[in-house]
Every structure is written in C-alpha cells, then in structure tokens.
Scaffold this motif. Structure first.
Motif, PDB file in Angstrom:
ATOM      1  N   GLN A  40      94.372  24.933  60.106  1.00 41.81           N
ATOM      2  CA  GLN A  40      93.820  25.737  61.253  1.00 41.81           C
ATOM      3  C   GLN A  40      92.875  25.192  62.168  1.00 41.81           C
ATOM      4  N   VAL A  41      92.851  25.465  63.086  1.00 44.56           N
ATOM      5  CA  VAL A  41      91.892  25.136  64.196  1.00 44.56           C
ATOM      6  C   VAL A  41      91.269  26.272  64.932  1.00 44.56           C
ATOM      7  N   GLN A  42      90.014  26.130  64.967  1.00 44.21           N
ATOM      8  CA  GLN A  42      89.180  27.344  65.518  1.00 44.21           C
ATOM      9  C   GLN A  42      88.601  26.879  66.853  1.00 44.21           C
ATOM     10  N   LEU A  43      88.770  27.422  68.019  1.00 46.27           N
ATOM     11  CA  LEU A  43      88.504  27.094  69.398  1.00 46.27           C
ATOM     12  C   LEU A  43      87.085  28.041  69.715  1.00 46.27           C
ATOM     13  N   VAL A  44      86.062  27.548  70.034  1.00 44.90           N
ATOM     14  CA  VAL A  44      84.846  28.720  70.577  1.00 44.90           C
ATOM     15  C   VAL A  44      84.486  27.966  72.001  1.00 44.90           C
ATOM     16  N   GLU A  45      84.694  28.849  72.989  1.00 41.04           N
ATOM     17  CA  GLU A  45      84.471  28.613  74.359  1.00 41.04           C
ATOM     18  C   GLU A  45      83.048  29.379  74.925  1.00 41.04           C
ATOM     19  N   SER A  46      82.441  28.431  75.653  1.00 42.65           N
ATOM     20  CA  SER A  46      81.199  29.137  76.235  1.00 42.65           C
ATOM     21  C   SER A  46      80.993  28.503  77.557  1.00 42.65           C
ATOM     22  N   GLY A  47      80.157  29.367  78.579  1.00 44.08           N
ATOM     23  CA  GLY A  47      80.143  28.823  79.755  1.00 44.08           C
ATOM     24  C   GLY A  47      80.363  29.449  80.972  1.00 44.08           C
ATOM     25  N   GLY A  48      81.065  30.403  80.629  1.00 41.94           N
ATOM     26  CA  GLY A  48      81.680  31.340  81.865  1.00 41.94           C
ATOM     27  C   GLY A  48      80.620  31.996  82.272  1.00 41.94           C
ATOM     28  N   GLY A  49      80.989  32.741  83.707  1.00 43.53           N
ATOM     29  CA  GLY A  49      79.881  33.620  84.080  1.00 43.53           C
ATOM     30  C   GLY A  49      80.006  34.125  85.646  1.00 43.53           C
ATOM     31  N   LEU A  50      79.071  34.433  86.216  1.00 46.22           N
ATOM     32  CA  LEU A  50      79.269  34.942  87.559  1.00 46.22           C
ATOM     33  C   LEU A  50      78.692  33.812  88.343  1.00 46.22           C
ATOM     34  N   VAL A  51      79.190  33.186  89.424  1.00 45.78           N
ATOM     35  CA  VAL A  51      78.466  32.520  90.247  1.00 45.78           C
ATOM     36  C   VAL A  51      78.929  32.255  91.757  1.00 45.78           C
ATOM     37  N   ALA A  67      80.094  31.646  95.756  1.00 47.94           N
ATOM     38  CA  ALA A  67      80.939  30.384  96.194  1.00 47.94           C
ATOM     39  C   ALA A  67      79.962  29.011  96.405  1.00 47.94           C
ATOM     40  N   GLY A  68      80.544  28.097  95.957  1.00 46.15           N
ATOM     41  CA  GLY A  68      79.796  26.979  96.520  1.00 46.15           C
ATOM     42  C   GLY A  68      79.066  26.438  95.139  1.00 46.15           C
ATOM     43  N   GLY A  69      79.076  27.129  94.258  1.00 46.43           N
ATOM     44  CA  GLY A  69      78.220  27.067  93.015  1.00 46.43           C
ATOM     45  C   GLY A  69      78.930  26.141  91.994  1.00 46.43           C
ATOM     46  N   SER A  70      78.468  25.988  91.025  1.00 50.78           N
ATOM     47  CA  SER A  70      78.848  25.329  89.666  1.00 50.78           C
ATOM     48  C   SER A  70      78.735  25.756  88.177  1.00 50.78           C
ATOM     49  N   LEU A  71      79.609  25.667  87.553  1.00 48.49           N
ATOM     50  CA  LEU A  71      79.621  26.083  86.169  1.00 48.49           C
ATOM     51  C   LEU A  71      80.143  25.026  85.259  1.00 48.49           C
ATOM     52  N   LYS A  75      81.407  15.315  68.837  1.00 51.24           N
ATOM     53  CA  LYS A  75      81.201  16.954  68.820  1.00 51.24           C
ATOM     54  C   LYS A  75      82.570  17.806  68.734  1.00 51.24           C
ATOM     55  N   ASN A  76      83.535  16.876  68.817  1.00 53.89           N
ATOM     56  CA  ASN A  76      85.025  17.671  69.098  1.00 53.89           C
ATOM     57  C   ASN A  76      84.876  18.742  69.971  1.00 53.89           C
ATOM     58  N   THR A  77      84.400  18.487  71.318  1.00 48.97           N
ATOM     59  CA  THR A  77      84.198  19.333  72.232  1.00 48.97           C
ATOM     60  C   THR A  77      84.892  18.789  73.744  1.00 48.97           C
ATOM     61  N   VAL A  78      85.422  19.770  74.261  1.00 52.91           N
ATOM     62  CA  VAL A  78      85.991  19.487  75.419  1.00 52.91           C
ATOM     63  C   VAL A  78      85.105  20.199  76.585  1.00 52.91           C
ATOM     64  N   TYR A  79      84.951  19.668  77.749  1.00 54.28           N
ATOM     65  CA  TYR A  79      84.110  20.331  78.722  1.00 54.28           C
ATOM     66  C   TYR A  79      85.116  20.380  80.144  1.00 54.28           C
ATOM     67  N   LEU A  80      84.472  21.462  81.061  1.00 54.32           N
ATOM     68  CA  LEU A  80      85.110  21.389  82.236  1.00 54.32           C
ATOM     69  C   LEU A  80      84.259  21.575  83.182  1.00 54.32           C
ATOM     70  N   GLN A  81      83.691  20.634  83.976  1.00 56.25           N
ATOM     71  CA  GLN A  81      82.676  20.902  85.056  1.00 56.25           C
ATOM     72  C   GLN A  81      83.354  21.318  86.327  1.00 56.25           C
ATOM     73  N   MET A  82      82.923  22.342  86.625  1.00 55.48           N
ATOM     74  CA  MET A  82      83.537  22.910  88.011  1.00 55.48           C
ATOM     75  C   MET A  82      82.365  23.131  88.981  1.00 55.48           C
TER      76      MET A  82
END
Length: 115
Positions: free
Chosen positions: A1-12, A14-18, A75-82
C-alpha cells in the motif's frame, strides 16, 4: 500500500504563487510516475503535470510556462510550483503516483485563485 499526503493548497490572488507538496509513504519502491491532476466544479479531471521515471515531464498546455513539477527522491515527495495563477486554475488538486504500474491518489487539496 502507498499513502499520499498533500499540502500547500489555499487561497491566493490572481498573479500569485503557491507550492503544492505530496509526500508518499508505504511500499513505494519502483515508482513509475508522479504528478498532479485537478478537477474544477462541473469540469472533468485533467492532468496538470507529470514526471515519468527517467525524468521526462509533461504539462497541460494551460499551465506550461507557469507551473513546474519536481521531485525529491530522498523525501519521496513531488512538488508543484504554481506561478502567475489565474482564476481558472481554481480546482481541487490531487497528487498521483504510479507504483509498480498501479495508480494511487491523494485526497486532494483546494486551490482557489481570486480575481
């Protein structure tokens, strides 16, 4: 089994970054691909970005030049810079791993971009 835990969402605004993060744990040897999908209300789920084993990346046309996917194998982590976020980027973003040819999904994190 594989568990995935996301973080980093929110309210921003327009023109901002997350930056979204997705940490994988469990039986995660032999990762075939890692990436992010999103689904906006009333729309179909779409692929945002993907890293395939070997390092090649794919992006949706709508995010090319604004989003960057990266992975940290230590770190077995994937990132998405937006960057340069737009209101049409508003959606639930889900992390996605393919491990030994089997797909796994995170629970999703909300990204809301205000105009």
């Amino acid at each position: 089994q594989v568990q995935l835990v996301e973080s980093g969402g929110g309210l921003v605004q327009a023109g901002g970054s997350l930056r979204l993060s997705c940490a994988a744990s469990g039986n995660i040897f032999s990762i075939n691909a890692m990436g992010w999908y999103r689904q906006a209300p009333g729309k179909q789920r779409e692929l945002v970005a993907l890293i395939i084993s070997g390092g090649s990346t794919n992006y949706a046309d709508s995010v090319k030049g604004r989003f960057t996917i990266s992975g940290d194998s230590t770190k077995n982590t994937v990132y998405l810079q937006m960057n340069s976020l737009k209101p049409e980027d508003t959606a639930v973003y889900c992390c996605y791993y393919v491990v030994r040819a089997y797909p796994y999904w995170g629970q999703g994190t909300q990204v809301t971009v205000s105009s």
